[in-house]
Design a protein around this motif. Structure first.
Motif, PDB file in Angstrom:
ATOM      1  N   LEU A   1      -1.253   4.332  -7.650  1.00 52.00           N
ATOM      2  CA  LEU A   1      -2.611   4.590  -8.391  1.00 52.00           C
ATOM      3  C   LEU A   1      -3.791   4.553  -7.427  1.00 52.00           C
ATOM      4  O   LEU A   1      -4.516   5.642  -7.732  1.00 52.00           O
ATOM      5  CB  LEU A   1      -2.693   3.104  -9.222  1.00 52.00           C
ATOM      6  CG  LEU A   1      -1.775   3.159 -10.367  1.00 52.00           C
ATOM      7  CD1 LEU A   1      -1.886   1.840 -11.109  1.00 52.00           C
ATOM      8  CD2 LEU A   1      -1.963   4.362 -11.426  1.00 52.00           C
ATOM      9  N   LEU A   2      -3.691   3.956  -6.301  1.00 50.16           N
ATOM     10  CA  LEU A   2      -4.769   4.292  -5.556  1.00 50.16           C
ATOM     11  C   LEU A   2      -4.833   5.509  -4.800  1.00 50.16           C
ATOM     12  O   LEU A   2      -5.827   6.234  -4.481  1.00 50.16           O
ATOM     13  CB  LEU A   2      -4.778   3.203  -4.316  1.00 50.16           C
ATOM     14  CG  LEU A   2      -5.185   1.703  -4.857  1.00 50.16           C
ATOM     15  CD1 LEU A   2      -4.905   0.808  -3.609  1.00 50.16           C
ATOM     16  CD2 LEU A   2      -6.560   1.459  -5.095  1.00 50.16           C
TER      17      LEU A   2
ATOM     18  N   LEU B   1       8.003  -3.639  -6.400  1.00 52.72           N
ATOM     19  CA  LEU B   1       7.595  -2.799  -7.431  1.00 52.72           C
ATOM     20  C   LEU B   1       5.991  -2.702  -7.650  1.00 52.72           C
ATOM     21  O   LEU B   1       5.754  -1.636  -7.605  1.00 52.72           O
ATOM     22  CB  LEU B   1       8.277  -3.197  -8.478  1.00 52.72           C
ATOM     23  CG  LEU B   1       8.382  -2.064  -9.547  1.00 52.72           C
ATOM     24  CD1 LEU B   1       8.853  -0.682  -9.204  1.00 52.72           C
ATOM     25  CD2 LEU B   1       9.326  -2.548 -10.943  1.00 52.72           C
ATOM     26  N   SER B   2       5.536  -3.810  -7.707  1.00 58.17           N
ATOM     27  CA  SER B   2       4.112  -4.051  -8.059  1.00 58.17           C
ATOM     28  C   SER B   2       3.105  -3.362  -6.928  1.00 58.17           C
ATOM     29  O   SER B   2       2.119  -2.620  -6.948  1.00 58.17           O
ATOM     30  CB  SER B   2       3.481  -5.344  -8.236  1.00 58.17           C
ATOM     31  OG  SER B   2       4.306  -6.010  -9.294  1.00 58.17           O
ATOM     32  N   ALA B   3       3.435  -3.445  -5.659  1.00 58.89           N
ATOM     33  CA  ALA B   3       2.902  -2.966  -4.439  1.00 58.89           C
ATOM     34  C   ALA B   3       3.041  -1.489  -4.628  1.00 58.89           C
ATOM     35  O   ALA B   3       2.103  -0.608  -4.154  1.00 58.89           O
ATOM     36  CB  ALA B   3       3.447  -3.554  -3.165  1.00 58.89           C
ATOM     37  N   VAL B   4       4.444  -0.825  -4.897  1.00 57.96           N
ATOM     38  CA  VAL B   4       4.429   0.470  -4.795  1.00 57.96           C
ATOM     39  C   VAL B   4       3.602   1.269  -5.831  1.00 57.96           C
ATOM     40  O   VAL B   4       2.960   2.273  -5.861  1.00 57.96           O
ATOM     41  CB  VAL B   4       6.048   1.054  -4.820  1.00 57.96           C
ATOM     42  CG1 VAL B   4       6.068   2.264  -5.451  1.00 57.96           C
ATOM     43  CG2 VAL B   4       6.723   0.597  -3.854  1.00 57.96           C
TER      44      VAL B   4
ATOM     45  N   ALA C   1      -7.754   8.569  -5.033  1.00 59.84           N
ATOM     46  CA  ALA C   1      -8.345   9.029  -3.785  1.00 59.84           C
ATOM     47  C   ALA C   1      -8.282  10.757  -3.792  1.00 59.84           C
ATOM     48  O   ALA C   1      -9.375  11.488  -3.393  1.00 59.84           O
ATOM     49  CB  ALA C   1      -7.480   8.911  -2.686  1.00 59.84           C
ATOM     50  N   CYS C   2      -7.546  11.425  -4.640  1.00 60.52           N
ATOM     51  CA  CYS C   2      -7.447  12.996  -4.952  1.00 60.52           C
ATOM     52  C   CYS C   2      -8.678  13.095  -6.073  1.00 60.52           C
ATOM     53  O   CYS C   2      -8.632  14.504  -6.281  1.00 60.52           O
ATOM     54  CB  CYS C   2      -5.910  13.243  -5.452  1.00 60.52           C
ATOM     55  SG  CYS C   2      -5.003  13.165  -4.306  1.00 60.52           S
ATOM     56  N   ALA C   3      -9.156  12.193  -6.658  1.00 64.37           N
ATOM     57  CA  ALA C   3     -10.231  12.806  -7.665  1.00 64.37           C
ATOM     58  C   ALA C   3     -11.430  13.581  -7.117  1.00 64.37           C
ATOM     59  O   ALA C   3     -11.730  14.462  -7.766  1.00 64.37           O
ATOM     60  CB  ALA C   3     -10.663  11.495  -8.098  1.00 64.37           C
ATOM     61  N   GLY C   4     -11.959  13.383  -6.077  1.00 67.92           N
ATOM     62  CA  GLY C   4     -13.122  14.021  -5.473  1.00 67.92           C
ATOM     63  C   GLY C   4     -12.425  15.237  -4.540  1.00 67.92           C
ATOM     64  O   GLY C   4     -13.382  16.092  -3.933  1.00 67.92           O
TER      65      GLY C   4
END
Length: 72
Positions: free
Chosen positions: A17-18, A9-12, A22-25
């Motif tokens: 979030l990562l 669950l933590s890995a997902v 990545a879509c910010a730019g």
């Protein structure tokens, strides 16, 4: 909840979030392409019963449509 489920669950959550970061730019057209590819992959998988060719084909078609729709 056991340790393996908590780790998964933590890995997902970290991957999500990562991925969003990545879509910010990305430009508007890039975002449209990515959304179209994702929607096309889901649609292709549903229509073909989960086959790999249907999923990839749907992603390609959806990405092209999203790319064209995203043009200004």
């Amino acid at each position: 909840m056991n340790t393996i489920q908590r780790f998964a669950l933590s890995a997902v959550a970290a991957a999500m979030l990562l991925g969003l970061g990545a879509c910010a730019g990305m430009s508007h057209q890039d975002k449209s392409t990515a959304i179209g590819a994702g929607a096309g992959a889901v649609g292709g998988a549903i229509l073909t019963g989960g086959s790999t060719a249907g999923t990839v084909g749907g992603a390609v078609v959806g990405g092209v449509i999203g790319h064209e729709v995203g043009k200004r």
